[in-house]
Structure formats: structure tokens, C-alpha cells
Design an enzyme around this catalytic site. Structure first.
Site, PDB file in Angstrom:
ATOM      1  N   LYS A 167      -0.409  -1.358  -4.707  1.00  0.00           N
ATOM      2  CA  LYS A 167      -1.447  -0.341  -4.882  1.00  0.00           C
ATOM      3  C   LYS A 167      -0.738   1.001  -4.868  1.00  0.00           C
ATOM      4  O   LYS A 167      -0.351   1.509  -3.818  1.00  0.00           O
ATOM      5  CB  LYS A 167      -2.471  -0.442  -3.755  1.00  0.00           C
ATOM      6  CG  LYS A 167      -3.559   0.631  -3.715  1.00  0.00           C
ATOM      7  CD  LYS A 167      -4.441   0.385  -2.490  1.00  0.00           C
ATOM      8  CE  LYS A 167      -5.612   1.342  -2.389  1.00  0.00           C
ATOM      9  NZ  LYS A 167      -5.186   2.692  -1.933  1.00  0.00           N
TER      10      LYS A 167
ATOM     11  N   TYR B  42       0.854  -1.188   0.000  1.00  0.00           N
ATOM     12  CA  TYR B  42       0.000   0.000   0.000  1.00  0.00           C
ATOM     13  C   TYR B  42       0.889   1.236   0.000  1.00  0.00           C
ATOM     14  O   TYR B  42       1.402   1.640   1.035  1.00  0.00           O
ATOM     15  CB  TYR B  42      -0.917  -0.030   1.223  1.00  0.00           C
ATOM     16  CG  TYR B  42      -2.016   1.009   1.228  1.00  0.00           C
ATOM     17  CD1 TYR B  42      -2.243   1.862   0.156  1.00  0.00           C
ATOM     18  CD2 TYR B  42      -2.841   1.141   2.341  1.00  0.00           C
ATOM     19  CE1 TYR B  42      -3.254   2.813   0.179  1.00  0.00           C
ATOM     20  CE2 TYR B  42      -3.868   2.078   2.378  1.00  0.00           C
ATOM     21  CZ  TYR B  42      -4.059   2.914   1.297  1.00  0.00           C
ATOM     22  OH  TYR B  42      -5.060   3.841   1.323  1.00  0.00           O
TER      23      TYR B  42
END
Length: 299
Positions: free
Chosen positions: A162, A134
Site C-alpha cells: 500500500k 503499509y
């Protein structure tokens, strides 16, 4: 697990004391399943994961998994300040049946690349849960360079990233750079709704979407257009949402989505304090945009 398509991130309705509204959360998740999203992103930043205790995070995850009943993979936030806490959260997620964990390098003291690498390696090894990197520098104040993403892609169990969608410039070049340093089968996806469409058109595999968490049919229409090779239609649909993207940029996507859920009667909860709900002219502006775009009808 290979993450692709629309990963929809709903809010996590909770009381001011941080107790998750299980029924309300299940209702939001049910909308995502009905729209046939590719995965549900539980307890992401939109899901307020840092504001919930380990026990409440498990209650929310269990509720999502029970509602989904195997129909859709669940990606769940497992970020925490301490590595041992992140390990415990990832172990909880694996035991509950989540498909993967979303791990942000949450920190108070700024972290080095080697510290982040070790953090991910330990959580992956000790939990056995597939992990998605992330990269959210606006919150964590840590940005993943291509070299670090490449190193992490070769850690067993780290399966995806991501990334924030590039705001401008060579989107395809940035994607090509990541592909050149990551291992085969590693999924490269993007967040930042207002820029994500161009990243998907360039070849990004997943859209980690805030708007998809409340308006999944709207987001899925864009994803389907890209899958069908209709780039012009995807861009048209994205451009139509510019009034909403403008609100996201002005007030933050979290505040706008909470206001939208409240205005449409989909959730009565407010954001976790100290975040204040939009009120007055700001809330009226959100209502006007929802009506103008027809998003009130998706509810």
C-alpha cells in the site's frame, strides 16, 4: 489473497477511554458490504489502530467479521512498536479470520532498511497471516524504496504493498519500477485519495481509500469506471470531489471523515485524543462541502 479494487477504510468509533463502539462500527461496516466494496480495511490509520489496546482491536475485528459474515475479505492493521506485539496482533487477526494484515513499520527510533526487512520477515513467519506492506512515511517517517519492496515481495507471506500515490511526475514510471523488482503475483496498490485515481489508471491494482470507508458508493463509481476502461469518467468523478480533497489536505482526512460521520449521524464518536474534532468554521466548511457534493444523500 490478491488485493485489488476498492479497499475501504472506516473509522473505528470509540469512547474517550478507548472502548470500541461495536454497534456503531458494525453499522459502518454494513454500509461497505452493501456497496460491494472489494475489501474492508479495518483498523488502518483512519481506524485509529495505534490508539487502541490489543483487546479493543480484537473486539473491533471480531465485530467487523461478524457483520461481514464471509461476504467481503477483511484487511486489518497489525502495526505496533515492538515486533513481538505485531506478531501477537497478526496471530489474533489470523485466528479471528482476517484475510490479511496491514503492517506499518511503526517506530520511535528511526529504522533502517534491514531492521524493517527483519520486522516483516518475523511477523510473516510467526503469524502465518498474509501481509500488506503499509508505506505511510507521513506517519512512520520511514519510506520504502523500490529495492526494499522488491526484497520483501520475496518473503513468503508478504503479498502486497500500500504505497502513497505519487503527487506528480511519472506515475506510470514509478509503478513500472515497482513491477520490475517485485515477485509475480505481488499486488501494488495506492492510498492518498486525491492522487489515487491516476495511479489506478496507470495500472495500480488496489485503492486503499479513506473516502471509501464512509462514502463507498462514491468511491466504487470511480473504480467501476476504471474497470470499464472509461478513464474520462473516472477523472470526471475524481475532479468533482476536489472540494473534499481540498478539505483532506487542509485539515487531514482523519479529521474530515470524523466530522463527516458526525454531521451525517453515522457515528457520534470523536477522534482519539489528543486529536481534536473539527469545530466552528472548519466543521461548517465540511458540512457545506458534503451538501454541495451530494454526499449527505449517500448516508
Amino acid at each position: 489473497m490478491r488485493l485489488n479494487g476498492l479497499s475501504a477504510f472506516p473509522i473505528t468509533p470509540a469512547t474517550p477511554a478507548g472502548k470500541v463502539d461495536v454497534a456503531g462500527f458494525r453499522a459502518l461496516v454494513a454500509r461497505l458490504c452493501a456497496a460491494e466494496v472489494d475489501s474492508v480495511g479495518a483498523l488502518g490509520s483512519t481506524g485509529s489502530y495505534p490508539y487502541l489496546t490489543r483487546g479493543e482491536r480484537r473486539r473491533a475485528l471480531d465485530a467487523a467479521l461478524e457483520e461481514i459474515d464471509g461476504r467481503t475479505p477483511v484487511l486489518v492493521g497489525v502495526g505496533a512498536l515492538r515486533t513481538d506485539e505485531a506478531v501477537a496482533l497478526a496471530q489474533d487477526a489470523r485466528a479471528a479470520g482476517a484475510a490479511a494484515g496491514l503492517l506499518a513499520p511503526v517506530s520511535y527510533t528511526p529504522l533502517t532498511d534491514d531492521e524493517v526487512y527483519e520486522h516483516f520477515a518475523v511477523v510473516a513467519r510467526e503469524s502465518g497471516l498474509p501481509l500488506c506492506i503499509y508505506d505511510n512515511p507521513g506517519v512512520t517517517h520511514f519510506r520504502f524504496g523500490a529495492d526494499l519492496v522488491g526484497r520483501l515481495s520475496r518473503v513468503p507471506g508478504v503479498v502486497a504493498v500500500k504505497s502513497p500515490s505519487p503527487a506528480e511526475g511519472d506515475v506510470g514510471g514509478r509503478l513500472a519500477e515497482l513491477r520490475s523488482v517485485t515477485s509475480a503475483g505481488f499486488s501494488i496498490g495506492y492510498s492518498g485519495d486525491w492522487n489515487a485515481v491516476e495511479a489506478l489508471i496507470a495500472g495500480g491494482e488496489a485503492w486503499y481509500s479513506v473516502v471509501g470507508g464512509l462514502f463507498p458508493r462514491t468511491a466504487m463509481a470511480i473504480v467501476r469506471a476504471i474497470r470499464e476502461g472509461d478513464v474520462a469518467e473516472a477523472r470526471r468523478l475524481n475532479a468533482r470531489l476536489e472540494p473534499l480533497w481540498s478539505l483532506f489536505r487542509e485539515f487531514s482526512s482523519l479529521r474530515v471523515i470524523y466530522a463527516s460521520a458526525s454531521l451525517l449521524g453515522l457515528a457520534s464518536a470523536e477522534p482519539p485524543r489528543p486529536i481534536l474534532p473539527l469545530a466552528g468554521a472548519a466543521r461548517a466548511k465540511v458540512a457545506e462541502v458534503l451538501t454541495g457534493l451530494g454526499l449527505d444523500t449517500e448516508a
